[in-house]
Design an enzyme around this catalytic site. Structure first.
Site, PDB file in Angstrom:
ATOM      1  N   LYS A  27       0.937  -1.160  -0.124  1.00 14.99           N
ATOM      2  CA  LYS A  27       0.138  -0.150   0.141  1.00 14.99           C
ATOM      3  C   LYS A  27       0.977   1.237  -0.093  1.00 14.99           C
ATOM      4  O   LYS A  27       0.567   2.087  -0.708  1.00 14.99           O
ATOM      5  CB  LYS A  27      -0.909  -0.067   1.167  1.00 14.99           C
ATOM      6  CG  LYS A  27      -1.838   1.035   1.109  1.00 14.99           C
ATOM      7  CD  LYS A  27      -3.028   0.633   2.277  1.00 14.99           C
ATOM      8  CE  LYS A  27      -2.814   0.738   3.685  1.00 14.99           C
ATOM      9  NZ  LYS A  27      -2.785   2.178   4.032  1.00 14.99           N
ATOM     10  N   SER A  28       1.807   1.338   0.790  1.00 15.74           N
ATOM     11  CA  SER A  28       2.623   2.569   0.964  1.00 15.74           C
ATOM     12  C   SER A  28       3.250   2.677  -0.396  1.00 15.74           C
ATOM     13  O   SER A  28       3.492   3.862  -0.745  1.00 15.74           O
ATOM     14  CB  SER A  28       3.929   2.324   2.030  1.00 15.74           C
ATOM     15  OG  SER A  28       3.292   2.143   3.221  1.00 15.74           O
ATOM     16  N   GLY A 100      -5.040   7.855   5.198  1.00 13.70           N
ATOM     17  CA  GLY A 100      -4.150   8.948   5.813  1.00 13.70           C
ATOM     18  C   GLY A 100      -2.804   9.101   5.049  1.00 13.70           C
ATOM     19  O   GLY A 100      -2.427  10.225   5.176  1.00 13.70           O
ATOM     20  N   ARG A 128      -8.225  12.291  12.727  1.00 12.13           N
ATOM     21  CA  ARG A 128      -6.646  12.102  12.843  1.00 12.13           C
ATOM     22  C   ARG A 128      -5.757  13.138  12.888  1.00 12.13           C
ATOM     23  O   ARG A 128      -6.190  14.347  12.015  1.00 12.13           O
ATOM     24  CB  ARG A 128      -6.378  11.082  11.913  1.00 12.13           C
ATOM     25  CG  ARG A 128      -7.067   9.706  11.971  1.00 12.13           C
ATOM     26  CD  ARG A 128      -6.555   8.664  10.911  1.00 12.13           C
ATOM     27  NE  ARG A 128      -5.086   8.373  11.272  1.00 12.13           N
ATOM     28  CZ  ARG A 128      -4.504   7.758  10.394  1.00 12.13           C
ATOM     29  NH1 ARG A 128      -5.003   7.025   9.206  1.00 12.13           N
ATOM     30  NH2 ARG A 128      -3.122   7.335  10.596  1.00 12.13           N
ATOM     31  N   SER A 172       7.351   9.332  11.907  1.00  8.23           N
ATOM     32  CA  SER A 172       6.090   9.393  11.084  1.00  8.23           C
ATOM     33  C   SER A 172       6.720   9.265   9.933  1.00  8.23           C
ATOM     34  O   SER A 172       7.209  10.394   9.192  1.00  8.23           O
ATOM     35  CB  SER A 172       5.136  10.438  11.373  1.00  8.23           C
ATOM     36  OG  SER A 172       4.221  10.270  10.052  1.00  8.23           O
ATOM     37  N   ASP A 320       2.322  -1.025  12.052  1.00  2.99           N
ATOM     38  CA  ASP A 320       0.852  -1.405  11.691  1.00  2.99           C
ATOM     39  C   ASP A 320       0.861  -2.833  12.054  1.00  2.99           C
ATOM     40  O   ASP A 320      -0.466  -3.431  11.990  1.00  2.99           O
ATOM     41  CB  ASP A 320       0.945  -1.470  10.189  1.00  2.99           C
ATOM     42  CG  ASP A 320       0.801   0.104   9.632  1.00  2.99           C
ATOM     43  OD1 ASP A 320       0.294   1.085  10.555  1.00  2.99           O
ATOM     44  OD2 ASP A 320       1.211   0.268   8.485  1.00  2.99           O
ATOM     45  N   ARG A 393      -7.188  -3.229   9.422  1.00  4.36           N
ATOM     46  CA  ARG A 393      -6.352  -3.925  10.016  1.00  4.36           C
ATOM     47  C   ARG A 393      -6.789  -4.823  11.371  1.00  4.36           C
ATOM     48  O   ARG A 393      -6.547  -5.901  11.487  1.00  4.36           O
ATOM     49  CB  ARG A 393      -5.091  -3.352  10.461  1.00  4.36           C
ATOM     50  CG  ARG A 393      -4.392  -2.723   9.188  1.00  4.36           C
ATOM     51  CD  ARG A 393      -2.905  -2.486   9.521  1.00  4.36           C
ATOM     52  NE  ARG A 393      -2.189  -1.489   8.423  1.00  4.36           N
ATOM     53  CZ  ARG A 393      -1.979  -1.814   7.160  1.00  4.36           C
ATOM     54  NH1 ARG A 393      -2.111  -3.096   6.777  1.00  4.36           N
ATOM     55  NH2 ARG A 393      -1.452  -0.807   6.541  1.00  4.36           N
TER      56      ARG A 393
HETATM   57  C1  S3P Z   1       2.528   5.016   6.242  1.00  4.63           C
HETATM   58  C2  S3P Z   1       3.216   5.264   7.402  1.00  4.63           C
HETATM   59  C3  S3P Z   1       2.747   4.876   8.667  1.00  4.63           C
HETATM   60  C4  S3P Z   1       1.877   3.726   8.498  1.00  4.63           C
HETATM   61  C5  S3P Z   1       0.538   3.878   7.527  1.00  4.63           C
HETATM   62  C6  S3P Z   1       1.386   4.060   6.382  1.00  4.63           C
HETATM   63  C7  S3P Z   1       3.168   5.310   5.085  1.00  4.63           C
HETATM   64  O1  S3P Z   1       2.140   5.867   9.222  1.00  4.63           O
HETATM   65  O2  S3P Z   1       1.126   3.494  10.003  1.00  4.63           O
HETATM   66  O3  S3P Z   1       0.143   2.772   7.546  1.00  4.63           O
HETATM   67  O4  S3P Z   1       2.549   4.830   3.923  1.00  4.63           O
HETATM   68  O5  S3P Z   1       3.881   6.569   4.784  1.00  4.63           O
HETATM   69  P1  S3P Z   1       2.530   7.121  10.278  1.00  4.63           P
HETATM   70  O6  S3P Z   1       3.637   8.112   9.444  1.00  4.63           O
HETATM   71  O7  S3P Z   1       1.700   7.801  10.761  1.00  4.63           O
HETATM   72  O8  S3P Z   1       3.791   6.391  11.266  1.00  4.63           O
END
Ligand code: S3P
Length: 442
Positions: A27-28, A100, A128, A172, A320, A393
């Site tokens: 996903k990322s 997010g 959030r 983050s 995660d 999740r």
């Molecule tokens: C992500 C970063 C993480 C992770 C999220 C995906 C990303 O969040 O928990 O599911 O793709 O950069 P944070 O940046 O809030 O730690």
């Protein structure tokens, strides 16, 4: 909130997981592929793009800003990049749903575009914290407004971007990425220092597209560029999705499973380290690099587990996956304590509160700590009704708990799994030999 509270699914005690499978694309990495490709000069082919709600929201956002995307069927796309400053504000608000990563990274890109861009999402997104990106981008001179200074909707007015040296207060990857992306347009080198190791997919992909990104210790620096170019990205399987199967194969006795082509970037493999310390039997085979990301096959056999203690850096590398540690801990002798994980409280849901109440409801001895949780293990999972709170999740965690339980688990609000793993139930049901995982909508 993703999903519908009335959609429930029931998971019965299952036979061992056997065979070989793939998991949905990361996903990322998919989010970043869509964003970076849009900023490239010319066409970018994306192979194995994650076709799920979150990543489709990013792709749709790019399209609404004037980027043409060709869909060749399945997970193959060609993105016709418009160049670094070629995005145009869409007529209205960009709705990123539950994602997010979209709402926190896109402002970094919009920082360098002419015009005003407004981003909004679902109820969970609106709760959030967004001040974590508003603060550094404001410091960079970007016009960014948020509701009450800290919540979605966000409006970004691009223009001149000032380079900064940012000491990031929270670990983050989303914040780090937003600042580095804005750094592409800045008037000098922009640096971000992270307090604990965060995933580095943005840096890897930008470097692959010709950006000047360097790292020294915990500090990453990016210099502005004239243009980005990238021929092709092949997205690996998502370790965060694989994690549910890895845990199922570990705790369901007699399992033997191979998961092919999974991303094993060391900024993401905290769960594998935690599980090794608990006595799990997991090997990474056929390790190689693909589009700048380490990839391998995971080979898992069921194992007897012992309790462990998790904290510090490793929590960040498994952020995660930490809720899954509660399930592993239920099958491990002794008390497992997870700390250094306060970020869990601001994910798609409050994952400490939700985890503790939902796991307790299915017979796990668990208590909340301010920055994590503790589980008295050895009793396994009895079964019962597990609330997902609309968090993908958590829903999949409840499902795996059901397969490993004595009496079965009904997961409430289950269809939110489409956020990251749309064919979760079919995939799992195949691995346990069909009929054994009885699931249905209630
Ligand atoms: C992500 C970063 C993480 C992770 C999220 C995906 C990303 O969040 O928990 O599911 O793709 O950069 P944070 O940046 O809030 O730690």
């Amino acid at each position: 909130m993703a999903g519908h509270p009335e959609s429930s699914a029931s998971f019965s005690p299952a036979k061992p997981l056997r065979g070989s499978t793939k998991v949905p694309a990361d996903k990322s990495v998919s989010h970043r592929a869509a964003m970076v490709a849009a900023l490239c000069h010319g066409d970018v082919v994306i192979r194995n793009f994650l076709n799920a709600d979150d990543t489709n929201a990013t792709l749709a956002a790019m399209e609404s800003c004037g980027v043409a995307v060709e869909r060749h069927g399945g997970s193959l796309f060609t993105v016709h990049g418009v160049g670094l400053r070629g995005l145009r504000p869409p007529g209205g608000t960009i709705d990123i749903g539950n994602s997010g990563t979209s709402i926190r990274l896109l402002p970094g890109i919009f920082a360098g575009q002419p015009g005003a861009f407004t981003l909004d999402g679902d109820e969970s997104i609106r709760r959030r914290p967004m001040d974590r990106v508003v603060a550094p981008l404001s410091e960079m001179g970007v016009g960014i407004e948020a509701r009450e200074g800290r919540f979605a909707p966000l409006t970004v007015r691009g223009g001149v971007v000032r380079a900064i040296d940012y000491d990031m207060p929270v670990a983050s990857a989303q914040v780090k990425s937003a600042v580095l992306l804005a750094g592409l347009f800045a008037d000098g080198p922009t640096s971000v220092t992270e307090p604990a190791l965060c995933r580095d997919h943005t840096e890897r992909m930008l470097a692959g597209a010709g950006a000047d990104v360097t790292r020294s210790g915990m500090k990453t620096t990016i210099r502005p560029v004239e243009r980005l170019e990238l021929e092709e990205v092949r997205v690996p399987g998502d370790l965060s999705s694989a994690a549910f199967l890895v845990v199922a194969a570990t705790i369901i006795e007699g399992s033997s499973l191979r998961i092919e082509e999974v991303g094993v970037n060391p900024t993401r493999t905290g769960l594998l380290d935690i599980m090794s310390a608990m006595g799990a039997d997991i090997r990474v085979e056929n390790e190689r690099e693909q589009s700048g990301e380490p990839v391998g096959d995971l080979v898992i056999r069921s194992a007897q587990l012992r309790a462990t203690s998790v904290g510090g850096d490793i929590s960040g590398r498994a952020i995660d996956e930490l809720p899954l540690v509660a399930l592993l801990a239920a099958f491990a002798q002794g008390e497992t304590v997870v700390g250094g994980a306060d970020e869990l409280r601001v994910k798609e849901s409050d994952r400490i509160a939700g985890l503790v109440s939902s796991m307790a409801a299915i017979g796990v001895e668990i208590e909340a700590r301010e920055d994590g949780f503790a589980v008295s293990g050895g009793g396994g999972v009895r079964g019962g009704v597990f609330e997902s709170h609309g968090d993908h999740r958590m829903a999949m965690l409840g499902a795996i708990a059901g397969l490993a339980s004595r009496e079965g688990v009904v997961v409430r609000d289950f269809d939110c799994v489409s956020v990251s793993f749309p064919d979760f139930t079919n995939r799992v049901s195949r691995l346990v030999g069909g009929g054994d995982v009885c699931w249905y909508w209630l």
